[in-house]
Design a protein around this motif. Structure first.
Motif, PDB file in Angstrom:
ATOM      1  N   SER A  96      45.267  66.763  56.539  1.00 28.76           N
ATOM      2  CA  SER A  96      46.687  66.806  56.878  1.00 28.76           C
ATOM      3  C   SER A  96      47.382  67.919  56.099  1.00 28.76           C
ATOM      4  O   SER A  96      46.884  68.381  55.060  1.00 28.76           O
ATOM      5  N   ASP A  97      48.533  68.331  56.590  1.00 26.02           N
ATOM      6  CA  ASP A  97      49.325  69.343  55.892  1.00 26.02           C
ATOM      7  C   ASP A  97      49.689  68.863  54.493  1.00 26.02           C
ATOM      8  O   ASP A  97      49.686  69.649  53.543  1.00 26.02           O
ATOM      9  N   GLU A  98      49.983  67.581  54.362  1.00 26.04           N
ATOM     10  CA  GLU A  98      50.332  67.030  53.056  1.00 26.04           C
ATOM     11  C   GLU A  98      49.166  67.138  52.080  1.00 26.04           C
ATOM     12  O   GLU A  98      49.346  67.488  50.909  1.00 26.04           O
ATOM     13  N   LYS A  99      47.959  66.835  52.552  1.00 24.52           N
ATOM     14  CA  LYS A  99      46.764  66.927  51.711  1.00 24.52           C
ATOM     15  C   LYS A  99      46.515  68.380  51.304  1.00 24.52           C
ATOM     16  O   LYS A  99      46.203  68.666  50.136  1.00 24.52           O
ATOM     17  N   ILE A 100      46.662  69.291  52.259  1.00 27.61           N
ATOM     18  CA  ILE A 100      46.473  70.711  51.953  1.00 27.61           C
ATOM     19  C   ILE A 100      47.486  71.160  50.910  1.00 27.61           C
ATOM     20  O   ILE A 100      47.145  71.814  49.932  1.00 27.61           O
ATOM     21  N   PHE A 101      48.755  70.792  51.101  1.00 27.02           N
ATOM     22  CA  PHE A 101      49.791  71.203  50.160  1.00 27.02           C
ATOM     23  C   PHE A 101      49.514  70.650  48.761  1.00 27.02           C
ATOM     24  O   PHE A 101      49.665  71.349  47.759  1.00 27.02           O
ATOM     25  N   LEU A 102      49.094  69.403  48.684  1.00 23.96           N
ATOM     26  CA  LEU A 102      48.770  68.792  47.401  1.00 23.96           C
ATOM     27  C   LEU A 102      47.648  69.558  46.707  1.00 23.96           C
ATOM     28  O   LEU A 102      47.741  69.872  45.508  1.00 23.96           O
ATOM     29  N   GLU A 103      46.597  69.888  47.450  1.00 26.43           N
ATOM     30  CA  GLU A 103      45.475  70.630  46.859  1.00 26.43           C
ATOM     31  C   GLU A 103      45.882  72.053  46.485  1.00 26.43           C
ATOM     32  O   GLU A 103      45.436  72.582  45.462  1.00 26.43           O
ATOM     33  N   VAL A 104      46.726  72.692  47.304  1.00 22.72           N
ATOM     34  CA  VAL A 104      47.238  74.032  46.959  1.00 22.72           C
ATOM     35  C   VAL A 104      47.985  73.952  45.633  1.00 22.72           C
ATOM     36  O   VAL A 104      47.768  74.766  44.731  1.00 22.72           O
ATOM     37  N   SER A 105      48.863  72.978  45.509  1.00 25.08           N
ATOM     38  CA  SER A 105      49.643  72.809  44.273  1.00 25.08           C
ATOM     39  C   SER A 105      48.735  72.587  43.071  1.00 25.08           C
ATOM     40  O   SER A 105      48.953  73.165  42.003  1.00 25.08           O
ATOM     41  N   ASN A 106      47.717  71.752  43.235  1.00 25.31           N
ATOM     42  CA  ASN A 106      46.777  71.489  42.141  1.00 25.31           C
ATOM     43  C   ASN A 106      45.980  72.731  41.771  1.00 25.31           C
ATOM     44  O   ASN A 106      45.774  73.017  40.585  1.00 25.31           O
ATOM     45  N   LEU A 107      45.529  73.470  42.781  1.00 24.65           N
ATOM     46  CA  LEU A 107      44.746  74.678  42.502  1.00 24.65           C
ATOM     47  C   LEU A 107      45.583  75.747  41.799  1.00 24.65           C
ATOM     48  O   LEU A 107      45.078  76.464  40.938  1.00 24.65           O
TER      49      LEU A 107
ATOM     50  N   ILE B  22      51.286  78.062  49.827  1.00 25.46           N
ATOM     51  CA  ILE B  22      51.146  78.780  48.555  1.00 25.46           C
ATOM     52  C   ILE B  22      52.517  79.277  48.104  1.00 25.46           C
ATOM     53  O   ILE B  22      52.915  79.073  46.956  1.00 25.46           O
ATOM     54  N   ALA B  23      53.244  79.915  49.009  1.00 23.80           N
ATOM     55  CA  ALA B  23      54.570  80.436  48.671  1.00 23.80           C
ATOM     56  C   ALA B  23      55.514  79.316  48.250  1.00 23.80           C
ATOM     57  O   ALA B  23      56.247  79.438  47.259  1.00 23.80           O
ATOM     58  N   GLU B  24      55.492  78.209  48.975  1.00 26.85           N
ATOM     59  CA  GLU B  24      56.348  77.063  48.640  1.00 26.85           C
ATOM     60  C   GLU B  24      56.004  76.488  47.277  1.00 26.85           C
ATOM     61  O   GLU B  24      56.895  76.164  46.489  1.00 26.85           O
ATOM     62  N   ALA B  25      54.715  76.332  47.011  1.00 26.28           N
ATOM     63  CA  ALA B  25      54.286  75.752  45.735  1.00 26.28           C
ATOM     64  C   ALA B  25      54.685  76.663  44.573  1.00 26.28           C
ATOM     65  O   ALA B  25      55.142  76.181  43.534  1.00 26.28           O
ATOM     66  N   ILE B  26      54.549  77.959  44.751  1.00 26.38           N
ATOM     67  CA  ILE B  26      54.955  78.908  43.707  1.00 26.38           C
ATOM     68  C   ILE B  26      56.467  78.836  43.507  1.00 26.38           C
ATOM     69  O   ILE B  26      56.951  78.791  42.377  1.00 26.38           O
ATOM     70  N   ASP B  27      57.226  78.802  44.598  1.00 27.83           N
ATOM     71  CA  ASP B  27      58.689  78.687  44.501  1.00 27.83           C
ATOM     72  C   ASP B  27      59.084  77.398  43.792  1.00 27.83           C
ATOM     73  O   ASP B  27      59.996  77.378  42.970  1.00 27.83           O
ATOM     74  N   TYR B  28      58.407  76.316  44.118  1.00 24.53           N
ATOM     75  CA  TYR B  28      58.684  75.006  43.521  1.00 24.53           C
ATOM     76  C   TYR B  28      58.495  75.069  42.012  1.00 24.53           C
ATOM     77  O   TYR B  28      59.343  74.609  41.245  1.00 24.53           O
ATOM     78  N   VAL B  29      57.388  75.658  41.580  1.00 24.84           N
ATOM     79  CA  VAL B  29      57.107  75.777  40.151  1.00 24.84           C
ATOM     80  C   VAL B  29      58.149  76.683  39.489  1.00 24.84           C
ATOM     81  O   VAL B  29      58.666  76.371  38.415  1.00 24.84           O
ATOM     82  N   ASN B  30      58.499  77.783  40.150  1.00 28.17           N
ATOM     83  CA  ASN B  30      59.473  78.718  39.577  1.00 28.17           C
ATOM     84  C   ASN B  30      60.864  78.108  39.474  1.00 28.17           C
ATOM     85  O   ASN B  30      61.609  78.427  38.557  1.00 28.17           O
ATOM     86  N   ARG B  31      61.211  77.237  40.421  1.00 28.33           N
ATOM     87  CA  ARG B  31      62.526  76.579  40.398  1.00 28.33           C
ATOM     88  C   ARG B  31      62.590  75.540  39.295  1.00 28.33           C
ATOM     89  O   ARG B  31      63.658  75.272  38.764  1.00 28.33           O
ATOM     90  N   GLY B  32      61.474  74.906  39.000  1.00 24.48           N
ATOM     91  CA  GLY B  32      61.443  73.852  37.998  1.00 24.48           C
ATOM     92  C   GLY B  32      62.145  72.598  38.455  1.00 24.48           C
ATOM     93  O   GLY B  32      62.601  71.800  37.653  1.00 24.48           O
ATOM     94  N   ASP B  33      62.262  72.397  39.759  1.00 24.91           N
ATOM     95  CA  ASP B  33      62.926  71.222  40.311  1.00 24.91           C
ATOM     96  C   ASP B  33      62.136  69.964  40.014  1.00 24.91           C
ATOM     97  O   ASP B  33      60.918  69.974  39.947  1.00 24.91           O
ATOM     98  N   ASP B  34      62.856  68.868  39.884  1.00 26.96           N
ATOM     99  CA  ASP B  34      62.215  67.570  39.757  1.00 26.96           C
ATOM    100  C   ASP B  34      61.969  66.945  41.112  1.00 26.96           C
ATOM    101  O   ASP B  34      61.189  66.014  41.240  1.00 26.96           O
ATOM    102  N   GLU B  35      62.672  67.438  42.130  1.00 20.45           N
ATOM    103  CA  GLU B  35      62.538  66.868  43.466  1.00 20.45           C
ATOM    104  C   GLU B  35      61.349  67.499  44.181  1.00 20.45           C
ATOM    105  O   GLU B  35      61.140  68.701  44.101  1.00 20.45           O
TER     106      GLU B  35
END
Length: 108
Positions: free
Chosen positions: A22-33, A71-84
């Motif tokens: 699923s897209d959710e599983k892929i996103f989770l693994e992208v974030s972890n990697l 990948i772009a979203e996960a990088i943006d998420y980390v750069n934003r430092g959001d809790d959400e």
């Protein structure tokens, strides 16, 4: 014979018959990697190959564009430092098409 052997080797590398995650599983693994790779030096192609291995060797070519945006979203998420967590409404839909090469580093 030689050609059949090469074809057999190619088909054993990826499992195209496997169900895509699923897209959710892929996103989770992208974030972890992304926590464990140097985004300055890792190519997108190598990152996707590693992601495929983490997901059981499934052929991720049909999900290539989604993975690029994840990948772009996960990088943006980390750069934003959001809790959400990132929701579907936070997708990068700036209306621009970003042409990239698989050999570029993943932060480009």
């Amino acid at each position: 014979r030689f050609q059949r052997k090469i074809m057999a080797q190619r088909t054993t590398r990826r499992r195209p018959e496997a169900t895509l995650p699923s897209d959710e599983k892929i996103f989770l693994e992208v974030s972890n990697l992304l926590k464990n790779v140097d985004i300055e030096t890792t190519s997108r192609k190598k990152f996707i190959a590693t992601l495929s291995s983490k997901l059981g060797g499934v052929d991720l070519r049909p999900k290539k564009e989604f993975i690029k945006s994840a990948i772009a979203e996960a990088i943006d998420y980390v750069n934003r430092g959001d809790d959400e967590p990132i929701s579907d409404n936070d997708n990068d839909h700036d209306g621009h098409h970003h042409q990239t090469s698989d050999d570029e580093t993943i932060d480009n």
